[in-house]
Design an enzyme around this catalytic site. Structure first.
Site, PDB file in Angstrom:
ATOM      1  N   HIS A 123      36.976  26.253  21.833  1.00 59.03           N
ATOM      2  CA  HIS A 123      36.248  25.459  22.827  1.00 59.03           C
ATOM      3  C   HIS A 123      37.214  25.181  23.979  1.00 59.03           C
ATOM      4  CE1 HIS A 123      34.388  21.758  24.463  1.00 59.03           C
ATOM      5  NE2 HIS A 123      33.277  22.112  23.829  1.00 59.03           N
ATOM      6  N   ASP A 200      41.189  21.630  15.472  1.00 59.78           N
ATOM      7  CA  ASP A 200      40.063  20.990  16.144  1.00 59.78           C
ATOM      8  C   ASP A 200      38.914  20.946  15.137  1.00 59.78           C
ATOM      9  OD1 ASP A 200      37.787  20.450  17.550  1.00 59.78           O
ATOM     10  OD2 ASP A 200      38.033  22.052  19.028  1.00 59.78           O
ATOM     11  N   GLN A 203      33.569  20.559  14.758  1.00 64.12           N
ATOM     12  CA  GLN A 203      32.336  21.106  14.173  1.00 64.12           C
ATOM     13  C   GLN A 203      32.385  21.139  12.650  1.00 64.12           C
ATOM     14  OE1 GLN A 203      29.610  21.762  15.778  1.00 64.12           O
ATOM     15  NE2 GLN A 203      30.435  21.491  17.833  1.00 64.12           N
ATOM     16  N   LYS A 226      29.408  13.690  16.884  1.00 62.94           N
ATOM     17  CA  LYS A 226      28.933  14.879  16.169  1.00 62.94           C
ATOM     18  C   LYS A 226      28.831  14.609  14.667  1.00 62.94           C
ATOM     19  CE  LYS A 226      31.019  18.001  19.480  1.00 62.94           C
ATOM     20  NZ  LYS A 226      30.090  18.727  20.337  1.00 62.94           N
ATOM     21  N   CYS A 363      30.785  26.129  26.242  1.00 61.32           N
ATOM     22  CA  CYS A 363      32.186  25.738  26.536  1.00 61.32           C
ATOM     23  C   CYS A 363      33.168  26.698  25.871  1.00 61.32           C
ATOM     24  CB  CYS A 363      32.471  24.299  26.118  1.00 61.32           C
ATOM     25  SG  CYS A 363      31.588  23.099  27.095  1.00 61.32           S
TER      26      CYS A 363
END
Ligand code: PMP
Length: 405
Positions: A123, A200, A203, A226, A363
């Site tokens: 991202h 990261d 998700q 999220k 993104c």
């Protein structure tokens, strides 16, 4: 507790609304998830009964707010499989968490000739802060390619790791394709060359159990919005011993030990990185969201995998539809293209049927370039989605496909 998706949906008030006269089919969970009533109520309760600034207050409300805020940090630690919460820094979200590391760790550790290893599926939030850190330090960004199926090319990854690699930063799960990266293995390989590892987790956190000790990374970032929590709050976890040795990110109240015009000293993590009044309500809401999710996590994952399998099968049966990203390990995110149809048109036509998806580059412009496509249409599922919604998506896409043929 049996996993009853119909009952669970009652916990999410927004799922009962309609869009363009149709029942809302919310399949944009990778952009942001919906919030259960307990989270909404926690925010209301805080502002109606508990609002006060945290830390240093001697009155009851401030003490209560401080306790609730710090209890939230404990919940976050539990959510990440940690025994202690000291490395959990409240930030605005994954973006701020990654920027914090790029700025503070990058400034103190990166030198000319060093390499920052990223993957092609990152991202922008896990690319641009490193590009800026590289420009400032003279370090170089090196990119691991992605296979046509949408997996990180592990052979290339092994080859590109070297003693010059100072930092490896990669997504636990790709937001554009749903690919689950072998994060523990990638971390182990990076550690073998002495690199620091940032994951990261934006998700991943909403889809399956994240156990940081098993991953072995140095930094992990995710966003509250999220993971069924409020916007404006997220977490950067860092190894406390690394965090304590970093310069602060921002300066102000709460992060100082002693201020004197002759010089100021700073506190240790996590306060060191939490200058100013934090998002107290956000942290409290996030903890409630994580607790809600944790009690359903295992069933949620199994349910989502059913949705993924059903949606993949139904979509593949549509003539001219091509999946983008077919890694064997995926969360319930499906990126696709329909021959002759622009993703934005697909998104607009689905919206008319009450179906919310996302279209474009997600993104991930470098990933799209890498795959040779301008963008995709992406349906992303959460544990409150249903097989009936998969059906609605497939029926609507079939109709759209005929319009576009
Ligand atoms: N990384 C990934 C993989 C993401 O999906 C996102 C959000 N789309 C981000 C980072 C940035 O998250 P936020 O905007 O919540 O800071």
């Amino acid at each position: 507790m049996a996993f009853d998706v119909a009952a669970l949906r009652q916990d999410f008030p927004i799922l009962g609304r309609s869009v363009h006269g149709r029942p809302l089919t919310y399949l944009d969970n990778a952009a942001t998830s919906q919030k259960p009533q307990v989270v909404i109520q926690a925010l209301t309760d805080y502002y109606t009964q508990g609002n006060a600034n945290v830390h240093r207050g001697v009155h009851l409300l401030s003490e209560e707010a401080t306790q609730a805020f710090e209890r939230s940090r404990e919940v976050v630690a539990r959510f990440l499989g940690l025994k202690e919460s000291r490395g959990c820094v409240f930030v605005r979200g994954a973006t701020e968490g990654i920027n914090l590391v790029a700025e503070t760790w990058g400034r103190t550790h990166l030198r000319a000739g060093d390499e920052i290893l990223l993957t092609a599926l990152e991202h922008h939030a896990n690319i641009v802060p490193w590009q800026v850190a590289a420009e400032r330090s003279g370090a170089k960004v090196v990119v691991v390619p992605v296979t046509p199926r949408g997996e990180v090319d592990l052979e290339a990854y092994r080859r590109l790791l070297s003693p010059r690699t100072k930092l490896v930063a990669f997504a636990h799960v790709s937001n554009a394709l749903g690919t689950v990266n072998p994060a523990a293995e990638m971390t182990r390989l990076a550690k073998a060359v002495g690199a620091t590892v940032l994951i990261d987790g934006c998700q991943a956190a909403a889809h399956f159990r994240v156990e940081l000790p098993a991953l072995g990374c140095d930094f992990y970032a995710f966003s509250g919005h999220k993971t069924f929590g409020p916007t404006g709050i997220g977490v950067l976890w860092g190894r406390p011993e690394i965090l304590d040795a970093l310069p602060p990110y921002q300066f102000g109240g709460d992060m100082i030990r002693k201020v004197d015009f002759d010089g100021t000293t700073f506190r240790e993590a996590p306060e060191r990185f939490e200058a100013g009044t934090p998002d107290i309500a956000g942290a409290i809401g996030l903890a409630v969201a994580l607790e809600y999710f944790m009690t359903r996590q295992a069933d949620a994952h199994a349910h989502e995998q059913k949705l993924l399998a059903a949606a993949t099968e139904r979509l593949l049966a549509i003539k001219g539809l091509r999946l983008v990203g077919e890694a064997p390990e995926k969360v319930a995110v499906i990126s696709f293209l329909i021959e002759g149809g622009h993703p934005h048109d697909i998104g607009t036509l689905l919206d008319a049927d009450g179906i919310a998806i996302r279209t474009g580059h997600h993104c991930c412009m470098p990933l799209m370039k890498h795959l040779g496509i301008p963008g995709t249409a992406r349906a992303s599922f959460a544990f409150y989605n249903t097989l009936e919604e998969v059906d609605r998506l497939a029926v609507s896409l079939e109709k759209i496909r005929k319009m576009m043929a």
